[in-house]
Design a protein around this motif. Structure first.
Motif, PDB file in Angstrom:
ATOM      1  N   PRO A  35       0.787  -1.243   0.000  1.00 38.34           N
ATOM      2  CA  PRO A  35       0.000   0.000   0.000  1.00 38.34           C
ATOM      3  C   PRO A  35       0.818   1.293   0.000  1.00 38.34           C
ATOM      4  N   GLY A  36       1.981   1.336   0.632  1.00 35.75           N
ATOM      5  CA  GLY A  36       2.751   2.575   0.716  1.00 35.75           C
ATOM      6  C   GLY A  36       3.707   2.820  -0.433  1.00 35.75           C
ATOM      7  N   ASP A  37       3.712   1.962  -1.432  1.00 37.95           N
ATOM      8  CA  ASP A  37       4.666   2.099  -2.543  1.00 37.95           C
ATOM      9  C   ASP A  37       4.339   3.300  -3.417  1.00 37.95           C
ATOM     10  N   GLY A  38       5.403   3.872  -4.002  1.00 37.63           N
ATOM     11  CA  GLY A  38       5.252   5.027  -4.882  1.00 37.63           C
ATOM     12  C   GLY A  38       6.468   5.165  -5.771  1.00 37.63           C
ATOM     13  N   ASP A  39       6.687   6.380  -6.270  1.00 31.55           N
ATOM     14  CA  ASP A  39       7.770   6.617  -7.227  1.00 31.55           C
ATOM     15  C   ASP A  39       9.156   6.328  -6.662  1.00 31.55           C
ATOM     16  N   GLU A  40       9.354   6.510  -5.359  1.00 32.56           N
ATOM     17  CA  GLU A  40      10.661   6.201  -4.771  1.00 32.56           C
ATOM     18  C   GLU A  40      11.006   4.725  -4.991  1.00 32.56           C
ATOM     19  N   PHE A  79       0.544 -10.316  -6.924  1.00 30.76           N
ATOM     20  CA  PHE A  79       0.209  -9.899  -5.558  1.00 30.76           C
ATOM     21  C   PHE A  79       0.557 -10.961  -4.530  1.00 30.76           C
ATOM     22  N   THR A  80       0.676 -12.222  -4.954  1.00 32.79           N
ATOM     23  CA  THR A  80       0.965 -13.291  -3.997  1.00 32.79           C
ATOM     24  C   THR A  80       2.379 -13.205  -3.422  1.00 32.79           C
ATOM     25  N   LEU A  81       3.203 -12.301  -3.923  1.00 36.02           N
ATOM     26  CA  LEU A  81       4.515 -12.081  -3.311  1.00 36.02           C
ATOM     27  C   LEU A  81       4.367 -11.537  -1.887  1.00 36.02           C
ATOM     28  N   TYR A  82       3.193 -11.015  -1.569  1.00 35.80           N
ATOM     29  CA  TYR A  82       2.929 -10.498  -0.228  1.00 35.80           C
ATOM     30  C   TYR A  82       2.086 -11.457   0.613  1.00 35.80           C
ATOM     31  N   ALA A  83       2.132 -12.737   0.289  1.00 34.78           N
ATOM     32  CA  ALA A  83       1.380 -13.727   1.055  1.00 34.78           C
ATOM     33  C   ALA A  83       1.902 -13.810   2.489  1.00 34.78           C
ATOM     34  N   ASP A  84       0.974 -13.879   3.434  1.00 37.97           N
ATOM     35  CA  ASP A  84       1.308 -14.096   4.831  1.00 37.97           C
ATOM     36  C   ASP A  84       0.942 -15.546   5.144  1.00 37.97           C
ATOM     37  N   THR A  85       1.951 -16.359   5.435  1.00 31.81           N
ATOM     38  CA  THR A  85       1.743 -17.794   5.669  1.00 31.81           C
ATOM     39  C   THR A  85       2.050 -18.192   7.112  1.00 31.81           C
ATOM     40  N   ARG A  86       2.097 -17.216   8.000  1.00 31.18           N
ATOM     41  CA  ARG A  86       2.459 -17.501   9.390  1.00 31.18           C
ATOM     42  C   ARG A  86       1.397 -18.273  10.155  1.00 31.18           C
ATOM     43  N   HIS A  87       0.143 -18.115   9.792  1.00 29.81           N
ATOM     44  CA  HIS A  87      -0.947 -18.741  10.551  1.00 29.81           C
ATOM     45  C   HIS A  87      -1.785 -19.620   9.630  1.00 29.81           C
ATOM     46  N   GLY A  88      -2.016 -20.830  10.040  1.00 28.15           N
ATOM     47  CA  GLY A  88      -2.871 -21.731   9.272  1.00 28.15           C
ATOM     48  C   GLY A  88      -2.229 -22.175   7.972  1.00 28.15           C
ATOM     49  N   ASN A  89      -3.047 -22.712   7.100  1.00 25.48           N
ATOM     50  CA  ASN A  89      -2.562 -23.254   5.821  1.00 25.48           C
ATOM     51  C   ASN A  89      -3.042 -22.475   4.614  1.00 25.48           C
ATOM     52  N   GLY A  92      -2.768 -15.333   3.659  1.00 26.30           N
ATOM     53  CA  GLY A  92      -3.502 -14.071   3.685  1.00 26.30           C
ATOM     54  C   GLY A  92      -2.763 -13.052   2.829  1.00 26.30           C
ATOM     55  N   PHE A  93      -3.496 -12.111   2.271  1.00 26.85           N
ATOM     56  CA  PHE A  93      -2.884 -11.150   1.351  1.00 26.85           C
ATOM     57  C   PHE A  93      -3.148  -9.708   1.752  1.00 26.85           C
ATOM     58  N   THR A  94      -3.366  -9.472   3.036  1.00 26.77           N
ATOM     59  CA  THR A  94      -3.682  -8.118   3.485  1.00 26.77           C
ATOM     60  C   THR A  94      -2.505  -7.157   3.334  1.00 26.77           C
ATOM     61  N   ALA A  95      -1.290  -7.669   3.212  1.00 23.54           N
ATOM     62  CA  ALA A  95      -0.120  -6.796   3.047  1.00 23.54           C
ATOM     63  C   ALA A  95       0.068  -6.334   1.605  1.00 23.54           C
ATOM     64  N   ALA A  96      -0.668  -6.933   0.671  1.00 17.37           N
ATOM     65  CA  ALA A  96      -0.573  -6.534  -0.736  1.00 17.37           C
ATOM     66  C   ALA A  96      -1.448  -5.312  -0.982  1.00 17.37           C
ATOM     67  N   ALA A  97      -0.990  -4.453  -1.889  1.00 16.76           N
ATOM     68  CA  ALA A  97      -1.782  -3.285  -2.260  1.00 16.76           C
ATOM     69  C   ALA A  97      -3.052  -3.734  -2.969  1.00 16.76           C
TER      70      ALA A  97
END
Length: 145
Positions: A35-40, A79-89, A92-97
């Motif tokens: 979400p915070g990504d931009g031109d930088e 977008f799956t590069l931001y997959a959260d696999t810490r919990h369960g099997n 989650g993708f909430t970290a993806a824009a």
């Protein structure tokens, strides 16, 4: 922003059996946004990708860049590069824009790559894509900014 870069002899992406992007020698990029990504982030990673030297010179050393070998880029949104696999099997993708943020970033990223003088092919943002590639090396580099 995250990129998984693979040096390839050739790569292509298809949608519903139709090839929509195809390259010979070069880089196949899987590209994800936060979400915070931009031109930088875009400018930094365009510079890193375009100037990466992983192609062999006459002595067999990784010393040549993409432009030195007349290579191209196949850029695939992932977008799956931001997959959260810490919990369960189930990841989650909430970290993806969200797509409304990620699509303009992806389009701008590809325009900036092309503006650097490199030929760029792409998949289609949000589509179900099939990617084929022949990894050379294998050489795989992960970038994050």
């Amino acid at each position: 922003m995250r990129i998984v870069l693979q040096k390839v002899n050739h790569a292509q992406v298809s949608i519903d059996g139709t090839v929509v992007g195809k390259i010979g020698k070069g880089y196949m990029l899987l590209v994800g946004f936060a979400p915070g990504d931009g031109d930088e982030q875009l400018d930094y990673l365009v510079h890193k990708v375009v100037n990466l030297r992983v192609f062999e010179d006459e002595q067999g050393k990784m010393n040549r860049g993409l432009k030195d070998v007349d290579g191209a880029i196949l850029s695939i949104s992932q977008f799956t590069l931001y997959a959260d696999t810490r919990h369960g099997n189930r990841p989650g993708f909430t970290a993806a824009a969200k797509p409304a943020i990620a699509k303009p970033l992806y389009d701008r990223f590809n325009r900036k790559l092309a503006a650097s003088g490199v030929h760029v092919e792409t998949g289609r943002f949000g589509a179900d894509m099939q990617v084929e590639l022949e990894n050379d090396g294998p050489t795989t580099i992960i970038y994050e900014k």
